[in-house]
Design a protein around this motif. Sequence first.
Motif, PDB file in Angstrom:
ATOM      1  N   TRP A  12     -17.103   7.339  -2.341  1.00 31.09           N
ATOM      2  CA  TRP A  12     -15.754   7.625  -1.834  1.00 31.09           C
ATOM      3  C   TRP A  12     -15.090   6.407  -1.208  1.00 31.09           C
ATOM      4  CZ3 TRP A  12     -13.093  11.230  -3.835  1.00 31.09           C
ATOM      5  CH2 TRP A  12     -13.732  12.359  -4.349  1.00 31.09           C
ATOM      6  N   PRO A  13     -15.787   5.610  -0.406  1.00 26.89           N
ATOM      7  CA  PRO A  13     -15.124   4.407   0.114  1.00 26.89           C
ATOM      8  C   PRO A  13     -14.640   3.456  -0.983  1.00 26.89           C
ATOM      9  CG  PRO A  13     -17.074   4.880   1.407  1.00 26.89           C
ATOM     10  CD  PRO A  13     -17.093   5.831   0.238  1.00 26.89           C
ATOM     11  N   VAL A  14     -15.453   3.257  -2.024  1.00 31.41           N
ATOM     12  CA  VAL A  14     -15.023   2.339  -3.076  1.00 31.41           C
ATOM     13  C   VAL A  14     -13.866   2.929  -3.877  1.00 31.41           C
ATOM     14  CG1 VAL A  14     -16.622   2.974  -4.957  1.00 31.41           C
ATOM     15  CG2 VAL A  14     -15.869   0.619  -4.729  1.00 31.41           C
ATOM     16  N   LEU A  15     -13.893   4.240  -4.111  1.00 34.83           N
ATOM     17  CA  LEU A  15     -12.792   4.865  -4.841  1.00 34.83           C
ATOM     18  C   LEU A  15     -11.501   4.823  -4.028  1.00 34.83           C
ATOM     19  CD1 LEU A  15     -11.836   6.359  -7.362  1.00 34.83           C
ATOM     20  CD2 LEU A  15     -12.479   8.501  -6.231  1.00 34.83           C
ATOM     21  N   ILE A  16     -11.581   5.119  -2.746  1.00 30.04           N
ATOM     22  CA  ILE A  16     -10.384   5.101  -1.893  1.00 30.04           C
ATOM     23  C   ILE A  16      -9.824   3.688  -1.777  1.00 30.04           C
ATOM     24  CG2 ILE A  16      -9.571   5.431   0.482  1.00 30.04           C
ATOM     25  CD1 ILE A  16     -11.498   7.899   0.544  1.00 30.04           C
ATOM     26  N   ALA A  17     -10.693   2.696  -1.592  1.00 31.35           N
ATOM     27  CA  ALA A  17     -10.224   1.302  -1.527  1.00 31.35           C
ATOM     28  C   ALA A  17      -9.530   0.915  -2.829  1.00 31.35           C
ATOM     29  CB  ALA A  17     -11.386   0.361  -1.228  1.00 31.35           C
ATOM     30  N   GLY A  18     -10.101   1.309  -3.953  1.00 25.52           N
ATOM     31  CA  GLY A  18      -9.492   1.016  -5.247  1.00 25.52           C
ATOM     32  C   GLY A  18      -8.151   1.699  -5.425  1.00 25.52           C
ATOM     33  N   LEU A  19      -8.056   2.963  -5.022  1.00 24.31           N
ATOM     34  CA  LEU A  19      -6.796   3.697  -5.153  1.00 24.31           C
ATOM     35  C   LEU A  19      -5.719   3.139  -4.228  1.00 24.31           C
ATOM     36  CD1 LEU A  19      -8.134   7.351  -5.514  1.00 24.31           C
ATOM     37  CD2 LEU A  19      -6.981   5.973  -7.266  1.00 24.31           C
ATOM     38  N   VAL A  20      -6.094   2.786  -2.988  1.00 22.25           N
ATOM     39  CA  VAL A  20      -5.117   2.187  -2.068  1.00 22.25           C
ATOM     40  C   VAL A  20      -4.636   0.852  -2.626  1.00 22.25           C
ATOM     41  CG1 VAL A  20      -4.786   1.202   0.242  1.00 22.25           C
ATOM     42  CG2 VAL A  20      -5.938   3.405  -0.025  1.00 22.25           C
ATOM     43  N   SER A  21      -5.554   0.063  -3.162  1.00 21.95           N
ATOM     44  CA  SER A  21      -5.176  -1.203  -3.777  1.00 21.95           C
ATOM     45  C   SER A  21      -4.222  -0.973  -4.949  1.00 21.95           C
ATOM     46  CB  SER A  21      -6.429  -1.950  -4.245  1.00 21.95           C
ATOM     47  OG  SER A  21      -6.093  -3.137  -4.910  1.00 21.95           O
ATOM     48  N   LEU A  22      -4.514   0.030  -5.763  1.00 25.86           N
ATOM     49  CA  LEU A  22      -3.663   0.344  -6.907  1.00 25.86           C
ATOM     50  C   LEU A  22      -2.277   0.811  -6.478  1.00 25.86           C
ATOM     51  CD1 LEU A  22      -3.373   0.735  -9.984  1.00 25.86           C
ATOM     52  CD2 LEU A  22      -4.327   3.029  -9.679  1.00 25.86           C
ATOM     53  N   VAL A  23      -2.217   1.746  -5.548  1.00 25.56           N
ATOM     54  CA  VAL A  23      -0.930   2.300  -5.111  1.00 25.56           C
ATOM     55  C   VAL A  23      -0.076   1.233  -4.419  1.00 25.56           C
ATOM     56  CG1 VAL A  23       0.129   3.951  -3.508  1.00 25.56           C
ATOM     57  CG2 VAL A  23      -1.729   4.685  -5.003  1.00 25.56           C
ATOM     58  N   THR A  24      -0.681   0.452  -3.532  1.00 25.67           N
ATOM     59  CA  THR A  24       0.105  -0.593  -2.850  1.00 25.67           C
ATOM     60  C   THR A  24       0.518  -1.691  -3.824  1.00 25.67           C
ATOM     61  OG1 THR A  24      -1.945  -1.683  -2.128  1.00 25.67           O
ATOM     62  CG2 THR A  24      -0.876  -0.166  -0.562  1.00 25.67           C
ATOM     63  N   GLY A  25      -0.335  -1.976  -4.807  1.00 24.10           N
ATOM     64  CA  GLY A  25       0.033  -2.970  -5.826  1.00 24.10           C
ATOM     65  C   GLY A  25       1.207  -2.506  -6.661  1.00 24.10           C
ATOM     66  N   ILE A  26       1.191  -1.244  -7.045  1.00 29.61           N
ATOM     67  CA  ILE A  26       2.317  -0.683  -7.811  1.00 29.61           C
ATOM     68  C   ILE A  26       3.587  -0.687  -6.962  1.00 29.61           C
ATOM     69  CG2 ILE A  26       3.224   1.458  -8.810  1.00 29.61           C
ATOM     70  CD1 ILE A  26       0.352   1.990  -9.847  1.00 29.61           C
ATOM     71  N   ALA A  27       3.476  -0.294  -5.700  1.00 29.04           N
ATOM     72  CA  ALA A  27       4.642  -0.295  -4.812  1.00 29.04           C
ATOM     73  C   ALA A  27       5.196  -1.705  -4.645  1.00 29.04           C
ATOM     74  CB  ALA A  27       4.271   0.292  -3.449  1.00 29.04           C
ATOM     75  N   LEU A  28       4.321  -2.687  -4.497  1.00 32.22           N
ATOM     76  CA  LEU A  28       4.780  -4.079  -4.389  1.00 32.22           C
ATOM     77  C   LEU A  28       5.445  -4.524  -5.681  1.00 32.22           C
ATOM     78  CD1 LEU A  28       1.762  -5.634  -2.484  1.00 32.22           C
ATOM     79  CD2 LEU A  28       4.150  -5.664  -1.708  1.00 32.22           C
ATOM     80  N   GLY A  29       4.865  -4.149  -6.811  1.00 28.21           N
ATOM     81  CA  GLY A  29       5.462  -4.523  -8.088  1.00 28.21           C
ATOM     82  C   GLY A  29       6.834  -3.913  -8.296  1.00 28.21           C
ATOM     83  N   LEU A  30       6.971  -2.657  -7.926  1.00 30.75           N
ATOM     84  CA  LEU A  30       8.257  -1.982  -8.107  1.00 30.75           C
ATOM     85  C   LEU A  30       9.297  -2.422  -7.086  1.00 30.75           C
ATOM     86  CD1 LEU A  30       7.027   1.654  -8.876  1.00 30.75           C
ATOM     87  CD2 LEU A  30       7.971  -0.025 -10.491  1.00 30.75           C
TER      88      LEU A  30
END
Length: 169
Positions: free
Chosen positions: A66-84
Amino acid sequence: MTTATRTRPRAQVGRGTRRALLVAHIVASGAWIGIDVVLGVLVFTALSADPAAAALCLQVLPLLFWPVLIAGLVSLVTGIALGLGTRYGLLRYWWVAVKLVINLVLVVLVALVLRGGLDEAAVRGAAGGPDAVEGLDTLAFPPVVSITLLVTATVLAVVKPWGRIRRSA
């Protein structure tokens, strides 16, 4: 038709929001690398230690899912938000697109493949015995591959190579 009339106005995030997203993205990505290091240490220790230590390492592995999945998802969501929300966009620059693909692939692999391997390792560790690590050397690949790709993504974010993605008119 000029370039100005063809491009849509982009919704830019404010400076404070951008900084908060960037900090969250960096922290999540750093946590992801750290969790992968811990995963690697546990796996390699299990593969090279005495049976009692190996069993303990294997039983701890599922706690990292769960920690690795959550870290990956937070990285993905914030990366998408930064890109957009910034001038870089999601598919304007090659380095951003490659980072997005790396993140998506790793999150999908964690969610669909890693969990089963970690659960199997825990079952074998609980059973104990000298055969607990038999055939589990494949668990060495996920942390090595993940760390390599995450460090590559970090380098891409700093160096920003390859320029813009060309769009056909």
